[in-house]
Design an enzyme around this catalytic site. Sequence first.
Site, PDB file in Angstrom:
ATOM      1  N   ASP A 169       0.812  -1.224   0.000  1.00  0.00           N
ATOM      2  CA  ASP A 169       0.000   0.000   0.000  1.00  0.00           C
ATOM      3  C   ASP A 169       0.843   1.271   0.000  1.00  0.00           C
ATOM      4  O   ASP A 169       0.411   2.322   0.462  1.00  0.00           O
ATOM      5  CB  ASP A 169      -0.907  -0.009   1.229  1.00  0.00           C
ATOM      6  CG  ASP A 169      -0.123  -0.220   2.520  1.00  0.00           C
ATOM      7  OD1 ASP A 169       1.104  -0.008   2.504  1.00  0.00           O
ATOM      8  OD2 ASP A 169      -0.740  -0.600   3.532  1.00  0.00           O
ATOM      9  N   GLU A 203      -0.921  -8.813  -1.419  1.00  0.00           N
ATOM     10  CA  GLU A 203      -1.511  -8.256  -0.174  1.00  0.00           C
ATOM     11  C   GLU A 203      -2.698  -7.361  -0.540  1.00  0.00           C
ATOM     12  O   GLU A 203      -2.840  -6.221  -0.072  1.00  0.00           O
ATOM     13  CB  GLU A 203      -0.485  -7.486   0.657  1.00  0.00           C
ATOM     14  CG  GLU A 203      -0.881  -7.306   2.113  1.00  0.00           C
ATOM     15  CD  GLU A 203       0.142  -6.508   2.914  1.00  0.00           C
ATOM     16  OE1 GLU A 203       0.167  -5.276   2.813  1.00  0.00           O
ATOM     17  OE2 GLU A 203       0.926  -7.153   3.634  1.00  0.00           O
ATOM     18  N   GLU A 219      -1.991   5.252   2.974  1.00  0.00           N
ATOM     19  CA  GLU A 219      -1.969   3.857   2.513  1.00  0.00           C
ATOM     20  C   GLU A 219      -3.343   3.331   2.093  1.00  0.00           C
ATOM     21  O   GLU A 219      -3.449   2.541   1.152  1.00  0.00           O
ATOM     22  CB  GLU A 219      -1.367   2.953   3.587  1.00  0.00           C
ATOM     23  CG  GLU A 219       0.130   3.138   3.811  1.00  0.00           C
ATOM     24  CD  GLU A 219       0.475   4.294   4.728  1.00  0.00           C
ATOM     25  OE1 GLU A 219      -0.448   4.960   5.248  1.00  0.00           O
ATOM     26  OE2 GLU A 219       1.682   4.548   4.931  1.00  0.00           O
ATOM     27  N   HIS A 253       6.168   4.735  12.795  1.00  0.00           N
ATOM     28  CA  HIS A 253       6.488   5.586  11.640  1.00  0.00           C
ATOM     29  C   HIS A 253       5.277   6.118  10.885  1.00  0.00           C
ATOM     30  O   HIS A 253       5.431   6.820   9.890  1.00  0.00           O
ATOM     31  CB  HIS A 253       7.340   4.796  10.633  1.00  0.00           C
ATOM     32  CG  HIS A 253       6.565   3.729   9.924  1.00  0.00           C
ATOM     33  ND1 HIS A 253       6.339   2.499  10.465  1.00  0.00           N
ATOM     34  CD2 HIS A 253       5.946   3.732   8.724  1.00  0.00           C
ATOM     35  CE1 HIS A 253       5.633   1.767   9.620  1.00  0.00           C
ATOM     36  NE2 HIS A 253       5.369   2.493   8.562  1.00  0.00           N
ATOM     37  N   ARG A 282       2.330   8.118   9.168  1.00  0.00           N
ATOM     38  CA  ARG A 282       2.137   9.555   8.917  1.00  0.00           C
ATOM     39  C   ARG A 282       0.974  10.126   9.727  1.00  0.00           C
ATOM     40  O   ARG A 282       1.024  11.275  10.149  1.00  0.00           O
ATOM     41  CB  ARG A 282       1.874   9.797   7.427  1.00  0.00           C
ATOM     42  CG  ARG A 282       3.154   9.978   6.668  1.00  0.00           C
ATOM     43  CD  ARG A 282       2.972   9.961   5.175  1.00  0.00           C
ATOM     44  NE  ARG A 282       4.218   9.476   4.596  1.00  0.00           N
ATOM     45  CZ  ARG A 282       5.081  10.246   3.935  1.00  0.00           C
ATOM     46  NH1 ARG A 282       4.822  11.502   3.727  1.00  0.00           N
ATOM     47  NH2 ARG A 282       6.195   9.744   3.465  1.00  0.00           N
ATOM     48  N   HIS A 295      12.860   4.785  12.901  1.00  0.00           N
ATOM     49  CA  HIS A 295      12.672   4.994  11.453  1.00  0.00           C
ATOM     50  C   HIS A 295      13.384   6.290  11.039  1.00  0.00           C
ATOM     51  O   HIS A 295      13.300   7.288  11.756  1.00  0.00           O
ATOM     52  CB  HIS A 295      11.163   5.085  11.186  1.00  0.00           C
ATOM     53  CG  HIS A 295      10.788   4.990   9.740  1.00  0.00           C
ATOM     54  ND1 HIS A 295      11.048   5.997   8.846  1.00  0.00           N
ATOM     55  CD2 HIS A 295      10.172   4.012   9.029  1.00  0.00           C
ATOM     56  CE1 HIS A 295      10.598   5.641   7.648  1.00  0.00           C
ATOM     57  NE2 HIS A 295      10.069   4.441   7.727  1.00  0.00           N
TER      58      HIS A 295
HETATM   59  C1  UD1 Z   1       6.815   4.513   3.674  1.00  0.00           C
HETATM   60  C2  UD1 Z   1       5.388   4.211   3.211  1.00  0.00           C
HETATM   61  C3  UD1 Z   1       4.597   3.526   4.317  1.00  0.00           C
HETATM   62  C4  UD1 Z   1       5.347   2.317   4.835  1.00  0.00           C
HETATM   63  C5  UD1 Z   1       6.750   2.727   5.260  1.00  0.00           C
HETATM   64  C6  UD1 Z   1       7.535   1.516   5.676  1.00  0.00           C
HETATM   65  C7  UD1 Z   1       4.308   5.754   1.657  1.00  0.00           C
HETATM   66  C8  UD1 Z   1       3.587   7.029   1.499  1.00  0.00           C
HETATM   67  N1  UD1 Z   1       4.704   5.460   2.892  1.00  0.00           N
HETATM   68  O1  UD1 Z   1       6.752   5.483   4.713  1.00  0.00           O
HETATM   69  O2  UD1 Z   1       3.348   3.102   3.800  1.00  0.00           O
HETATM   70  O3  UD1 Z   1       4.642   1.811   5.942  1.00  0.00           O
HETATM   71  O4  UD1 Z   1       7.427   3.329   4.150  1.00  0.00           O
HETATM   72  O5  UD1 Z   1       8.674   1.880   6.402  1.00  0.00           O
HETATM   73  O6  UD1 Z   1       4.521   5.042   0.703  1.00  0.00           O
HETATM   74  N2  UD1 Z   1      14.288   7.609   4.748  1.00  0.00           N
HETATM   75  C9  UD1 Z   1      15.660   7.429   4.768  1.00  0.00           C
HETATM   76  N3  UD1 Z   1      16.152   6.200   4.416  1.00  0.00           N
HETATM   77  C10 UD1 Z   1      15.371   5.156   4.058  1.00  0.00           C
HETATM   78  C11 UD1 Z   1      13.979   5.345   4.070  1.00  0.00           C
HETATM   79  C12 UD1 Z   1      13.448   6.575   4.401  1.00  0.00           C
HETATM   80  O7  UD1 Z   1      16.403   8.330   5.077  1.00  0.00           O
HETATM   81  O8  UD1 Z   1      15.885   4.073   3.748  1.00  0.00           O
HETATM   82  C13 UD1 Z   1      13.732   8.938   5.103  1.00  0.00           C
HETATM   83  C14 UD1 Z   1      13.929   9.952   3.962  1.00  0.00           C
HETATM   84  O9  UD1 Z   1      14.119  11.217   4.512  1.00  0.00           O
HETATM   85  C15 UD1 Z   1      12.566   9.883   3.246  1.00  0.00           C
HETATM   86  C16 UD1 Z   1      11.649   9.731   4.439  1.00  0.00           C
HETATM   87  O10 UD1 Z   1      12.324   8.839   5.328  1.00  0.00           O
HETATM   88  O11 UD1 Z   1      12.283  11.033   2.475  1.00  0.00           O
HETATM   89  C17 UD1 Z   1      10.265   9.262   4.126  1.00  0.00           C
HETATM   90  O12 UD1 Z   1      10.290   8.081   3.331  1.00  0.00           O
HETATM   91  P1  UD1 Z   1       8.927   7.640   2.568  1.00  0.00           P
HETATM   92  O13 UD1 Z   1       9.180   6.367   1.838  1.00  0.00           O
HETATM   93  O14 UD1 Z   1       8.379   8.768   1.774  1.00  0.00           O
HETATM   94  O15 UD1 Z   1       7.905   7.410   3.747  1.00  0.00           O
HETATM   95  P2  UD1 Z   1       7.960   6.481   4.997  1.00  0.00           P
HETATM   96  O16 UD1 Z   1       7.542   7.313   6.151  1.00  0.00           O
HETATM   97  O17 UD1 Z   1       9.250   5.746   5.049  1.00  0.00           O
HETATM   98  N1  UDP Z   2      11.754  -4.296  10.378  1.00  0.00           N
HETATM   99  C1  UDP Z   2      13.131  -4.402  10.200  1.00  0.00           C
HETATM  100  N2  UDP Z   2      13.957  -3.609  10.961  1.00  0.00           N
HETATM  101  C2  UDP Z   2      13.482  -2.722  11.869  1.00  0.00           C
HETATM  102  C3  UDP Z   2      12.080  -2.600  12.027  1.00  0.00           C
HETATM  103  C4  UDP Z   2      11.240  -3.390  11.255  1.00  0.00           C
HETATM  104  O1  UDP Z   2      13.599  -5.206   9.393  1.00  0.00           O
HETATM  105  O2  UDP Z   2      14.291  -2.054  12.524  1.00  0.00           O
HETATM  106  C5  UDP Z   2      10.859  -5.124   9.536  1.00  0.00           C
HETATM  107  C6  UDP Z   2       9.766  -5.871  10.259  1.00  0.00           C
HETATM  108  O3  UDP Z   2      10.184  -7.172  10.638  1.00  0.00           O
HETATM  109  C7  UDP Z   2       8.648  -5.931   9.231  1.00  0.00           C
HETATM  110  C8  UDP Z   2       8.891  -4.709   8.373  1.00  0.00           C
HETATM  111  O4  UDP Z   2      10.186  -4.238   8.688  1.00  0.00           O
HETATM  112  O5  UDP Z   2       8.754  -7.055   8.385  1.00  0.00           O
HETATM  113  C9  UDP Z   2       7.856  -3.655   8.643  1.00  0.00           C
HETATM  114  O6  UDP Z   2       8.219  -2.473   8.016  1.00  0.00           O
HETATM  115  P1  UDP Z   2       7.637  -1.080   8.449  1.00  0.00           P
HETATM  116  O7  UDP Z   2       7.184  -1.141   9.856  1.00  0.00           O
HETATM  117  O8  UDP Z   2       8.662  -0.062   8.084  1.00  0.00           O
HETATM  118  O9  UDP Z   2       6.424  -0.868   7.451  1.00  0.00           O
HETATM  119  P2  UDP Z   2       4.883  -1.352   7.456  1.00  0.00           P
HETATM  120  O10 UDP Z   2       4.845  -2.817   7.617  1.00  0.00           O
HETATM  121  O11 UDP Z   2       4.191  -0.600   8.567  1.00  0.00           O
HETATM  122  O12 UDP Z   2       4.387  -0.883   6.132  1.00  0.00           O
END
Ligand code: UD1
Ligand code: UDP
Length: 370
Positions: free
Chosen positions: A99, A121, A135, A207, A209, A240
Site C-alpha cells: 500500500d 496483499e 496507505e 512511523h 504519517r 525509522h
Molecule cells: C513509507 C510508506 C509507508 C510504509 C513505510 C515503511 C508511503 C507514502 N509510505 O513510509 O506506507 O509503511 O514506508 O517503512 O509510501 N528515509 C531514509 N532512508 C530510508 C527510508 C526513508 O532516510 O531508507 C527517510 C527519507 O528522509 C525519506 C523519508 O524517510 O524522504 C520518508 O520516506 P517515505 O518512503 O516517503 O515514507 P515512509 O515514512 O518511510
Molecule cells: N523491520 C526491520 N527492521 C526494523 C524494524 C522493522 O527489518 O528495525 C521489519 C519488520 O520485521 C517488518 C517490516 O520491517 O517485516 C515492517 O516495516 P515497516 O514497519 O517499516 O512498514 P509497514 O509494515 O508498517 O508498512
Amino acid sequence: MTVATKIMCVVGTRPEAIKMAPVILALQAQPWAEVRVLATAQHRQMLDQVMNFFGISPDIDLDLMRPNQSLAALTARLLQEMDAVLLSEKPDVVLGQGDTTTVMAVALACFYRRIPFGHIEAGLRTGDLQNPFPEEANRVIAGRLARWHFAPTESSRRNLLKEGVQDSDIAVTGNTVIDALLMTASKDIDIGISLDERKRLVLVTSHRRENFGQPFVNICHAIKTLADRNADVQVLYPVHPNPNVKDVAYDILGGTSNIVLCDPLDYAPFVAAMKKAYLIISDSGGVQEEAPALGKPVLVLREETERPEAVDLGVVKLVGSDTNNIVTEAQLMLDDVAAYQAVARGVSPYGDGKAAARIVEVLQQAHQCS
Ligand code: UD1
Ligand code: UDP
C-alpha cells in the site's frame, strides 16, 4: 517452445522488499518465468538492507529517494520513471506489494501502458481513506487497477468482492510476510545490540504519517513513562529514519538509561529482537502480522487497523496514541501474567509460509493460457 513470461517484480520500501522476496525467489526457480527485479528505491538504506539479506540484486534501480520527500513529488517521479521502464522493458506482467506510494504509482503506470498488474496483499481495508494515510487510498487505487488480486485472508477477499472485484480474479494466498519470517526466524542470528539480559525487553517501532505531530509526541511520552516506572524493563527502539519521527524520538527518549535508540535493524536481527521481546509496541503493519506468529503480544499504536484478524483473535490490541491508554495497556501486560498469557498465544491468522507458492501457481496458469 512457449516463450517465457516476463515478470517484473517491483519493490520500493523495506516492507515491500521483505514481502516480495519470497515471491522473487520462488519465481526465479521457474523455467517458464523470466524475472526482472525493479527497485524504485522509495527507501534507500532500508531497502538495501533487505535486498542484501535475501541475496536479491535489482536489475533496475531508479534511486528515487530524496530526504523528507513529499508524496506528490515522489508520485510524479515514480510515474515518469516507471513509464520509461515499462516502455523499454515491455514486461508481460508486473507485480507490486502492499500500500505504499510505489505500489499505487506502479499500478497506475501499468494501467496507462495496458500491462497487467498483480497486487500482492490485496484487499486490506479500514474503510477510512484518512486512516492509515495515505496507505488506504494507495491500496484502493492499486486494487481498482489490478488484474490479479492476491489476498492474504478470507476477510481481505470479502473486502474485494464488496467492491465488485470478480471472485475469479482473487486468490487467497496467505501473506508472504509469513514466508519471509519462516525463512528467517529459524536462523540463530544475534540482535547485534548490547542489551541488559536481566531485564524484560520491550521492542518499539513507529512511523505512521497519521501519527506525525502531537500523536507521536504522546507515544514517545508513553514509552518514556513506561521506562521510568519499570526498572526491570529495557526498551529497544530502532528508529525509522523519516525526520518527522527521528528528531522527535531522539529529543524525548534520548538519554534515558533503560531506553536504547538505534538505527533501523537489518531484517534478521529485527526478527531476533522480536523473538527476544516480552512485549512489542508498534504501529507497523508487518510487525502486527509477524509478532502473533512468534507468540508475542503487540500493542498497536493506531486507532484503526486493516488487519482485524489478529485483533479479533485477541493476540493484538489497538491502543491508539493516547499516552495514558498506552501506559495502562502496557503496564497490564507487564504486571498481569494471566492477561499476558491470554495474548501471547502464538496464533497466526496471516499465513502458513506457502503464500509465494500459491501466487506462482496462479501466474503459471496464466502463462499456460497465454
Ligand atoms: C513509507 C510508506 C509507508 C510504509 C513505510 C515503511 C508511503 C507514502 N509510505 O513510509 O506506507 O509503511 O514506508 O517503512 O509510501 N528515509 C531514509 N532512508 C530510508 C527510508 C526513508 O532516510 O531508507 C527517510 C527519507 O528522509 C525519506 C523519508 O524517510 O524522504 C520518508 O520516506 P517515505 O518512503 O516517503 O515514507 P515512509 O515514512 O518511510
Ligand atoms: N523491520 C526491520 N527492521 C526494523 C524494524 C522493522 O527489518 O528495525 C521489519 C519488520 O520485521 C517488518 C517490516 O520491517 O517485516 C515492517 O516495516 P515497516 O514497519 O517499516 O512498514 P509497514 O509494515 O508498517 O508498512
